[in-house]
Design a protein around this motif. Structure first.
Motif, PDB file in Angstrom:
ATOM      1  N   LYS A  50     -49.207 -29.951  17.687  1.00 23.54           N
ATOM      2  CA  LYS A  50     -50.245 -30.913  17.319  1.00 23.54           C
ATOM      3  C   LYS A  50     -49.603 -32.016  16.487  1.00 23.54           C
ATOM      4  O   LYS A  50     -48.686 -31.771  15.713  1.00 23.54           O
ATOM      5  CB  LYS A  50     -51.333 -30.239  16.479  1.00 23.54           C
ATOM      6  N   GLY A  51     -50.100 -33.223  16.678  1.00 22.55           N
ATOM      7  CA  GLY A  51     -49.577 -34.327  15.893  1.00 22.55           C
ATOM      8  C   GLY A  51     -48.390 -34.990  16.566  1.00 22.55           C
ATOM      9  O   GLY A  51     -48.086 -34.737  17.730  1.00 22.55           O
ATOM     10  N   PRO A  52     -47.686 -35.823  15.802  1.00 18.95           N
ATOM     11  CA  PRO A  52     -46.599 -36.605  16.386  1.00 18.95           C
ATOM     12  C   PRO A  52     -45.373 -35.766  16.757  1.00 18.95           C
ATOM     13  O   PRO A  52     -45.129 -34.713  16.183  1.00 18.95           O
ATOM     14  CB  PRO A  52     -46.248 -37.594  15.268  1.00 18.95           C
ATOM     15  N   VAL A  53     -44.627 -36.304  17.719  1.00 19.02           N
ATOM     16  CA  VAL A  53     -43.318 -35.745  18.054  1.00 19.02           C
ATOM     17  C   VAL A  53     -42.308 -36.592  17.303  1.00 19.02           C
ATOM     18  O   VAL A  53     -42.284 -37.815  17.438  1.00 19.02           O
ATOM     19  CB  VAL A  53     -43.052 -35.803  19.576  1.00 19.02           C
ATOM     20  N   TYR A  54     -41.491 -35.948  16.477  1.00 14.13           N
ATOM     21  CA  TYR A  54     -40.468 -36.645  15.712  1.00 14.13           C
ATOM     22  C   TYR A  54     -39.185 -36.656  16.530  1.00 14.13           C
ATOM     23  O   TYR A  54     -38.813 -35.647  17.121  1.00 14.13           O
ATOM     24  CB  TYR A  54     -40.261 -35.944  14.368  1.00 14.13           C
ATOM     25  N   LYS A  55     -38.512 -37.847  16.569  1.00 13.56           N
ATOM     26  CA  LYS A  55     -37.328 -38.004  17.412  1.00 13.56           C
ATOM     27  C   LYS A  55     -36.249 -38.740  16.636  1.00 13.56           C
ATOM     28  O   LYS A  55     -36.537 -39.685  15.897  1.00 13.56           O
ATOM     29  CB  LYS A  55     -37.713 -38.789  18.670  1.00 13.56           C
ATOM     30  N   ASP A  56     -34.981 -38.301  16.840  1.00 14.95           N
ATOM     31  CA  ASP A  56     -33.864 -38.959  16.180  1.00 14.95           C
ATOM     32  C   ASP A  56     -32.625 -38.791  17.065  1.00 14.95           C
ATOM     33  O   ASP A  56     -32.566 -37.900  17.896  1.00 14.95           O
ATOM     34  CB  ASP A  56     -33.612 -38.342  14.804  1.00 14.95           C
ATOM     35  N   GLY A  57     -31.660 -39.684  16.874  1.00 19.02           N
ATOM     36  CA  GLY A  57     -30.433 -39.584  17.652  1.00 19.02           C
ATOM     37  C   GLY A  57     -30.019 -40.946  18.171  1.00 19.02           C
ATOM     38  O   GLY A  57     -30.577 -41.962  17.787  1.00 19.02           O
ATOM     39  N   PRO A  58     -29.049 -41.031  19.018  1.00 16.60           N
ATOM     40  CA  PRO A  58     -28.333 -39.904  19.613  1.00 16.60           C
ATOM     41  C   PRO A  58     -27.363 -39.278  18.614  1.00 16.60           C
ATOM     42  O   PRO A  58     -26.790 -39.962  17.787  1.00 16.60           O
ATOM     43  CB  PRO A  58     -27.601 -40.517  20.792  1.00 16.60           C
ATOM     44  N   GLY A  59     -27.202 -37.947  18.742  1.00 15.84           N
ATOM     45  CA  GLY A  59     -26.321 -37.191  17.864  1.00 15.84           C
ATOM     46  C   GLY A  59     -26.806 -37.213  16.434  1.00 15.84           C
ATOM     47  O   GLY A  59     -27.902 -37.684  16.130  1.00 15.84           O
ATOM     48  N   GLY A  60     -26.014 -36.658  15.558  1.00 18.22           N
ATOM     49  CA  GLY A  60     -26.340 -36.658  14.135  1.00 18.22           C
ATOM     50  C   GLY A  60     -27.198 -35.468  13.733  1.00 18.22           C
ATOM     51  O   GLY A  60     -27.057 -34.371  14.262  1.00 18.22           O
ATOM     52  N   THR A  61     -28.107 -35.740  12.788  1.00 20.35           N
ATOM     53  CA  THR A  61     -28.953 -34.678  12.249  1.00 20.35           C
ATOM     54  C   THR A  61     -30.399 -35.160  12.187  1.00 20.35           C
ATOM     55  O   THR A  61     -30.669 -36.268  11.724  1.00 20.35           O
ATOM     56  CB  THR A  61     -28.492 -34.283  10.831  1.00 20.35           C
ATOM     57  N   LEU A  62     -31.303 -34.337  12.647  1.00 12.02           N
ATOM     58  CA  LEU A  62     -32.734 -34.603  12.530  1.00 12.02           C
ATOM     59  C   LEU A  62     -33.188 -33.993  11.212  1.00 12.02           C
ATOM     60  O   LEU A  62     -33.010 -32.793  10.990  1.00 12.02           O
ATOM     61  CB  LEU A  62     -33.505 -33.973  13.697  1.00 12.02           C
TER      62      LEU A  62
END
Length: 172
Positions: free
Chosen positions: A53-65
């Protein structure tokens, strides 16, 4: 000898008086079965499912979320196909057959921390929710001879008190 005959006679009467005991000579072993009958709901298949439920959090490419704070939310049990059952009925049956943590709804606040390394060249995705179940159910009428007449069937997503993040990676 007289005492043994009396005990045998009492035992035979006790067996004869029990209606759901099939006789060894009976051609139909279920002929004497007696059920309470009535409407029944049964879950006959289940698999684990994250109810995000709620937003999908996205980060990248690579690294750390890294998520230090997320949106508050609620995941609820929902009948996704079929009719003739209630959410309360599905949750009650799921508590018996699937997980005692099954609930109609579970809520969470905004204070969550989550950290995950992302594979090089990929994007990390995370969504908070309930680690519940997808179930298949049937509602039927049981006759006194224990036979079932299926009336309806369907699927439901059942929320659970266990909450947390689901993480997955994508190429874009």
């Amino acid at each position: 000898m007289m005492k043994r005959a009396a005990i045998t006679a009492v035992a035979m009467l006790a067996i004869a008086g029990v209606p759901n005991v099939a006789q060894a000579d009976s051609p139909d072993p279920g002929a004497f079965a007696i059920c309470d009958g009535g409407w029944k709901t049964d879950i006959y298949a289940q698999s684990k499912k994250h109810l995000g439920k709620g937003p999908v959090y996205k980060d990248g490419p690579g690294g750390t979320l890294v998520l230090a704070r997320t949106q508050a939310g609620t995941a609820s049990t929902a009948i996704t196909a079929g009719a003739g059952v209630t959410v309360s009925g599905i949750v009650a049956e799921a508590k018996i057959e699937v997980s005692r943590e099954a609930v109609k709804a579970v809520s969470w606040g905004t204070q969550h921390q989550y950290r995950r390394d992302i594979t090089r060249g990929k994007y990390g995705n995370a969504q908070h929710g309930s680690w519940g179940h997808a179930v298949k159910w049937q509602k039927y009428y049981q006759l006194p001879d224990c036979k079932k007449t299926q009336v309806t069937h369907g699927t439901a997503d059942v929320a659970n008190t266990v909450i947390g993040f689901k993480y997955w990676e994508t190429t874009s």
